[in-house]
Design an enzyme around this catalytic site. Sequence first.
Site, PDB file in Angstrom:
ATOM      1  NE  ARG A 129       8.454  40.791  62.085  1.00 10.34           N
ATOM      2  CZ  ARG A 129       7.914  39.638  61.692  1.00 10.34           C
ATOM      3  NH1 ARG A 129       7.568  38.742  62.564  1.00 10.34           N
ATOM      4  NH2 ARG A 129       7.757  39.373  60.419  1.00 10.34           N
ATOM      5  CG  MET A 131       1.089  44.911  59.363  1.00 10.35           C
ATOM      6  SD  MET A 131       1.684  44.090  57.864  1.00 10.35           S
ATOM      7  CE  MET A 131       0.550  42.727  57.767  1.00 10.35           C
ATOM      8  NE  ARG A 166     -19.194  50.589  64.063  1.00 12.27           N
ATOM      9  CZ  ARG A 166     -20.035  50.833  65.069  1.00 12.27           C
ATOM     10  NH1 ARG A 166     -19.581  50.955  66.312  1.00 12.27           N
ATOM     11  NH2 ARG A 166     -21.326  50.969  64.848  1.00 12.27           N
ATOM     12  CG  ASP A 190      12.104  45.998  61.898  1.00  7.85           C
ATOM     13  OD1 ASP A 190      12.567  46.026  60.742  1.00  7.85           O
ATOM     14  OD2 ASP A 190      11.573  44.976  62.377  1.00  7.85           O
ATOM     15  CG  ASP A 229      16.684  42.306  62.288  1.00  7.21           C
ATOM     16  OD1 ASP A 229      15.645  41.663  62.032  1.00  7.21           O
ATOM     17  OD2 ASP A 229      16.859  42.948  63.335  1.00  7.21           O
ATOM     18  N   GLY A 230      16.313  39.313  60.282  1.00  4.59           N
ATOM     19  CA  GLY A 230      16.282  37.855  60.376  1.00  4.59           C
ATOM     20  C   GLY A 230      16.985  37.256  59.151  1.00  4.59           C
ATOM     21  CB  SER A 231      16.767  38.101  55.553  1.00  7.27           C
ATOM     22  OG  SER A 231      15.367  38.035  55.618  1.00  7.27           O
ATOM     23  CD  GLN A 255      -0.685  48.144  57.705  1.00  7.58           C
ATOM     24  OE1 GLN A 255      -0.109  48.879  58.490  1.00  7.58           O
ATOM     25  NE2 GLN A 255      -1.270  47.025  58.097  1.00  7.58           N
ATOM     26  CG  HIS A 303     -13.738  62.673  64.292  1.00  8.39           C
ATOM     27  ND1 HIS A 303     -14.075  63.913  63.833  1.00  8.39           N
ATOM     28  CD2 HIS A 303     -12.493  62.422  63.809  1.00  8.39           C
ATOM     29  CE1 HIS A 303     -13.095  64.398  63.100  1.00  8.39           C
ATOM     30  NE2 HIS A 303     -12.123  63.511  63.063  1.00  8.39           N
ATOM     31  N   GLY A 363       9.094  38.989  54.926  1.00 12.29           N
ATOM     32  CA  GLY A 363       7.908  39.665  54.392  1.00 12.29           C
ATOM     33  C   GLY A 363       8.286  40.549  53.208  1.00 12.29           C
ATOM     34  CB  ALA A 390      19.384  48.573  41.746  1.00 16.14           C
ATOM     35  CB  THR A 410      11.287  45.058  56.434  1.00 12.66           C
ATOM     36  OG1 THR A 410      10.161  45.099  57.332  1.00 12.66           O
ATOM     37  CG2 THR A 410      12.397  45.864  57.068  1.00 12.66           C
ATOM     38  CB  ILE A 411       6.391  47.660  55.369  1.00  8.92           C
ATOM     39  CG1 ILE A 411       5.822  46.591  56.308  1.00  8.92           C
ATOM     40  CG2 ILE A 411       6.149  47.314  53.913  1.00  8.92           C
ATOM     41  CD1 ILE A 411       4.295  46.562  56.338  1.00  8.92           C
TER      42      ILE A 411
HETATM   43  O1  F6P Z   1       7.776  42.273  58.680  1.00 11.60           O
HETATM   44  C1  F6P Z   1       6.755  42.701  57.859  1.00 11.60           C
HETATM   45  C2  F6P Z   1       5.415  42.304  58.421  1.00 11.60           C
HETATM   46  O2  F6P Z   1       4.415  42.773  57.549  1.00 11.60           O
HETATM   47  C3  F6P Z   1       5.125  42.761  59.852  1.00 11.60           C
HETATM   48  O3  F6P Z   1       4.767  44.114  59.916  1.00 11.60           O
HETATM   49  C4  F6P Z   1       4.045  41.809  60.262  1.00 11.60           C
HETATM   50  O4  F6P Z   1       4.017  41.649  61.654  1.00 11.60           O
HETATM   51  C5  F6P Z   1       4.470  40.527  59.589  1.00 11.60           C
HETATM   52  O5  F6P Z   1       5.318  40.892  58.499  1.00 11.60           O
HETATM   53  C6  F6P Z   1       3.335  39.676  59.051  1.00 11.60           C
HETATM   54  O6  F6P Z   1       3.886  38.518  58.529  1.00 11.60           O
HETATM   55  P1  F6P Z   1       3.089  37.477  57.632  1.00 11.60           P
HETATM   56  O7  F6P Z   1       2.826  38.112  56.303  1.00 11.60           O
HETATM   57  O8  F6P Z   1       4.023  36.314  57.537  1.00 11.60           O
HETATM   58  O9  F6P Z   1       1.824  37.193  58.357  1.00 11.60           O
END
Ligand code: F6P
Length: 321
Positions: A173, A171, A245, A131, A103-105, A253, A217, A11, A22, A127-128
């Site tokens: 994950r 978001m 709501r 994690d 970390d997958g990358s 994000q 609220h 992502g 950089a 990554t946003i």
């Molecule tokens: O890892 C970044 C992220 O935005 C997560 O927060 C979210 O779960 C996921 O990617 C969404 O992935 P995609 O853009 O592939 O739907």
Amino acid sequence: MKKIAVLTSGGDSPGMNAAIRAVVRKAIYHDIEVYGVYQGYLGLINDNIEKLELGSVGDMIQRGGTFLYSARCPEFKEKEVRAKAIENLEKRGIEGLVVIGGDGSYRGAQRLSEEAKSLKTIGVPGTIDNDINGTDFTIGFDTALNTIIDSVDKIRDTASSHERTFIIEVMGRDAGDLALWSGLAAGAETILIPEVKSDIEEIAEKIQQGMERGKKHSIIVCAEGVMTGNQCGEELKKFINIDTRVSCLGHIQRGGTPTGMDRVLASRLGGYAVELLIEGESAKAVGIQKNILTRTNFDEIFQSEHSIDNKMYELANQLSI
Ligand code: F6P
């Protein structure tokens, strides 16, 4: 080291462009040629690789997204697929690869450094979600955090006007950092994160007590790793009769101009990644811990689960009574 490559994977996150810039400028400063790999690991397999110059990264530090594009590439788990990627790097004489992503990358980068004859790899946390082990902050987290805070502030205006309870799905994950930090910063009444088991009945009681005290609220920030905002609304309705709501902030994000914090972090980490390659380091990720640049073996990063700051979670609860 005479030639290196850089790619962004997984992502996208605001600040990735600043990190690429950089890497490119630091490498050229040290007389190293830099190649940009387009579309992450997919581009490595498909030979979508081009030489980058100083000007390739001009007017880039302030842009969100990644000009190298990013992709998720599940087929990179296959050894034969990685062999093609290694061939494409080796035929150009590329000896170092900087992978900006999650970390997958990093797992893909680790495999490459094991399987290629002499390729060195360094990961940069982009990554946003914030994690990744081995760093206090990831590139893009601060920008996403500020985007969420801005949205919650706006939602609070209308929540207050209509005396409603709003559930805001964010978001992250499997991680709760975005929910925790934004919930604390925006004064949310309730924060739901995957790292801490929540009791919906207790949350309903808290809202009820607040209403009895005259609270008009309420804002609930719900991390996507716990459940969706809609599910949260359904669960709450089992225990309390209130007008709710749901707002799912979604990919808003992930976009936008990186904050100053993210630009500086990206620049420091990108530059440091090149320094490590020059030193001959490999299979490591750069990070920042207590404002000091650090390096951590990929193995160590994968060893433990990401954790949240429990003290901060406690504080957020104490402040939201
Ligand atoms: O890892 C970044 C992220 O935005 C997560 O927060 C979210 O779960 C996921 O990617 C969404 O992935 P995609 O853009 O592939 O739907």
